[in-house]
Scaffold this active site. Structure first.
Site, PDB file in Angstrom:
ATOM      1  N   HIS A 266      -5.600   1.444  -7.059  1.00 45.23           N
ATOM      2  CA  HIS A 266      -4.523   2.795  -6.141  1.00 45.23           C
ATOM      3  C   HIS A 266      -5.953   3.620  -5.529  1.00 45.23           C
ATOM      4  O   HIS A 266      -5.986   4.767  -5.333  1.00 45.23           O
ATOM      5  CB  HIS A 266      -3.828   3.849  -7.079  1.00 45.23           C
ATOM      6  CG  HIS A 266      -2.725   4.926  -6.419  1.00 45.23           C
ATOM      7  ND1 HIS A 266      -1.745   4.643  -7.190  1.00 45.23           N
ATOM      8  CD2 HIS A 266      -2.642   4.794  -5.152  1.00 45.23           C
ATOM      9  CE1 HIS A 266      -0.716   5.572  -6.070  1.00 45.23           C
ATOM     10  NE2 HIS A 266      -1.097   5.905  -4.469  1.00 45.23           N
TER      11      HIS A 266
ATOM     12  N   ASP B  35      -2.193  -2.287  -4.124  1.00 45.75           N
ATOM     13  CA  ASP B  35      -2.889  -1.668  -4.290  1.00 45.75           C
ATOM     14  C   ASP B  35      -2.096  -0.107  -5.000  1.00 45.75           C
ATOM     15  O   ASP B  35      -2.710   0.350  -5.484  1.00 45.75           O
ATOM     16  CB  ASP B  35      -3.604  -0.673  -3.074  1.00 45.75           C
ATOM     17  CG  ASP B  35      -4.274   0.920  -2.942  1.00 45.75           C
ATOM     18  OD1 ASP B  35      -5.738   0.572  -4.034  1.00 45.75           O
ATOM     19  OD2 ASP B  35      -4.219   1.233  -3.190  1.00 45.75           O
TER      20      ASP B  35
ATOM     21  N   ARG C 226       3.877   1.931  -2.670  1.00 43.92           N
ATOM     22  CA  ARG C 226       3.959   3.100  -3.678  1.00 43.92           C
ATOM     23  C   ARG C 226       4.499   1.426  -4.912  1.00 43.92           C
ATOM     24  O   ARG C 226       5.309   0.429  -4.577  1.00 43.92           O
ATOM     25  CB  ARG C 226       5.399   4.167  -4.269  1.00 43.92           C
ATOM     26  CG  ARG C 226       5.173   4.980  -3.439  1.00 43.92           C
ATOM     27  CD  ARG C 226       4.306   6.057  -4.806  1.00 43.92           C
ATOM     28  NE  ARG C 226       3.975   7.135  -4.462  1.00 43.92           N
ATOM     29  CZ  ARG C 226       2.548   7.768  -3.596  1.00 43.92           C
ATOM     30  NH1 ARG C 226       1.903   7.197  -3.482  1.00 43.92           N
ATOM     31  NH2 ARG C 226       2.342   8.984  -3.548  1.00 43.92           N
TER      32      ARG C 226
ATOM     33  N   VAL D 125       0.964  -1.462  -0.110  1.00 49.14           N
ATOM     34  CA  VAL D 125      -0.133  -0.140   0.127  1.00 49.14           C
ATOM     35  C   VAL D 125       0.931   1.352   0.325  1.00 49.14           C
ATOM     36  O   VAL D 125       0.405   2.583   0.280  1.00 49.14           O
ATOM     37  CB  VAL D 125      -0.998  -0.131   0.909  1.00 49.14           C
ATOM     38  CG1 VAL D 125      -2.215  -1.410   0.963  1.00 49.14           C
ATOM     39  CG2 VAL D 125      -0.861  -0.425   2.959  1.00 49.14           C
TER      40      VAL D 125
ATOM     41  N   SER E 285      -6.907   2.099  -1.279  1.00 51.12           N
ATOM     42  CA  SER E 285      -6.531   1.800  -0.299  1.00 51.12           C
ATOM     43  C   SER E 285      -7.381   3.062   0.555  1.00 51.12           C
ATOM     44  O   SER E 285      -7.518   2.956   1.562  1.00 51.12           O
ATOM     45  CB  SER E 285      -5.787   1.444   0.318  1.00 51.12           C
ATOM     46  OG  SER E 285      -4.648   2.224   0.080  1.00 51.12           O
TER      47      SER E 285
ATOM     48  N   GLU F 249       0.731   2.143 -13.385  1.00 50.89           N
ATOM     49  CA  GLU F 249      -0.294   2.229 -13.387  1.00 50.89           C
ATOM     50  C   GLU F 249      -0.996   2.957 -14.890  1.00 50.89           C
ATOM     51  O   GLU F 249      -0.807   4.384 -15.035  1.00 50.89           O
ATOM     52  CB  GLU F 249      -1.022   3.491 -11.817  1.00 50.89           C
ATOM     53  CG  GLU F 249      -0.590   2.576 -10.914  1.00 50.89           C
ATOM     54  CD  GLU F 249      -0.446   2.886  -9.850  1.00 50.89           C
ATOM     55  OE1 GLU F 249      -1.818   4.611 -10.012  1.00 50.89           O
ATOM     56  OE2 GLU F 249       0.191   2.529  -8.167  1.00 50.89           O
TER      57      GLU F 249
END
Length: 305
Positions: free
Chosen positions: A261, A237, A213, A211, A263, A242
């Site tokens: 991404h 996450d 990077r 959670v 959380s 991305e």
């Protein structure tokens, strides 16, 4: 933003218009915390004194020119702590109780009795001892887990972790834990921290949660560790790229839980980010001390701040 607009001239801009908006500006609020536009527009920052980013991580704006300048950098530390901690507790329980397996069986209308695991009595290492890591430790302890932290400096008697081990000796401590949670800030020291060597050092069958990077992890090495059974599961996450590419094997692995991404993004989070900036703006305008001042050499807000 209304109170700020009454006290200052505010220019709203997208990435393309940032150079023009920066000229003559005293402060910059980077609301799009994933944007990489600031370094390219930095040549226009002829008067800037303060930059605030709407995230806990500052890596998108911590480029050499900003690091070497006198511009003060602040972040939005404190907004996401509890929400991310709840996410981590949720995936730890989801793995132990095999919620994903139950859902797959339900979708096939299949009745199959199974045994699941206890969470209490297991152990977790939280890599990153900032406020989010501390919130995670508090919740995991509340369900009976043994928790330790990994940070820059080893110590005992920490109020939230008890024991904190040095991140420089991470591989030596990884075999002692059932769950490893990555929540460290992204710096030159932490980039690629979880690679083949780190995953090989983990306890066979351990689970990994990221959670922090995406760049903390070498994705190919994580996939290999999951395929080999060295890791029994991963909850992710954040990712190196991305959105996660459609051809990533992570999408179809039954021992992986993915989220986009999000959380820390609970109802009201966008307003909360603006409120942190508004509070800091009032302090800045009045000449008071700013909250969440980042040590630009370290890449995060020191725990003593």
């Amino acid at each position: 933003m209304d109170p700020i607009e009454r006290a200052a001239t505010v220019r709203y801009t997208d990435a393309a218009g940032l150079p023009d908006a920066l000229r003559g500006a005293d402060a910059l609020f980077v609301y799009d915390f994933l944007s990489r536009a600031v370094p390219d527009a930095w040549h226009a920052a002829d008067r800037l004194r303060w930059l605030h980013i709407a995230s806990a991580g500052v890596d998108p704006v911590l480029f050499p020119e900003l690091r070497d300048s006198d511009v003060v950098l602040t972040n939005s530390r404190g907004v996401f702590d509890s929400a991310i901690a709840e996410y981590v507790l949720g995936v730890v329980i989801a793995f132990a109780k095999d919620f994903a397996g139950s859902l797959r069986l339900q979708q096939r209308s299949t009745w199959r009795h199974r045994e699941t695991e206890r969470v209490a009595g297991t152990s977790a290492l939280v890599v990153g001892t900032g406020p989010i890591g501390r919130a995670i430790a508090t919740l995991l302890r509340a369900v009976g887990m043994r928790v330790a932290g990994a940070g820059r400096r080893a110590r005992d008697g920490d109020p939230d972790f008890g024991t904190v081990v040095s991140s420089d000796e991470l591989s030596r401590h990884l075999p002692d834990f059932d769950v490893v949670v990555a929540v460290a800030p992204l710096t030159e020291q932490t980039k690629g921290l979880f690679d083949a060597e780190a995953f090989a050092a983990m306890r066979p069958g351990a689970r990994f949660v990221n959670v922090g990077r995406g760049e903390l992890v070498v994705t190919g090495d994580l996939v290999s560790a999951l395929r080999s059974g060295q890791l029994s599961g991963a909850a992710l996450d954040v990712f190196e790229q991305e959105p996660l590419p459609q051809d990533s094997p992570l999408w179809t692995m039954e021992n992986v839980l993915l989220s986009a991404h999000m959380s820390g993004d609970v109802v009201g989070w966008r307003n909360a980010l603006v409120e942190v900036f508004a509070d800091n703006f009032a302090r800045w305008r009045d000449g008071g001390p700013l909250r969440n001042v980042v040590d630009k050499r370290l890449g995060y807000v020191p725990s003593t701040a």
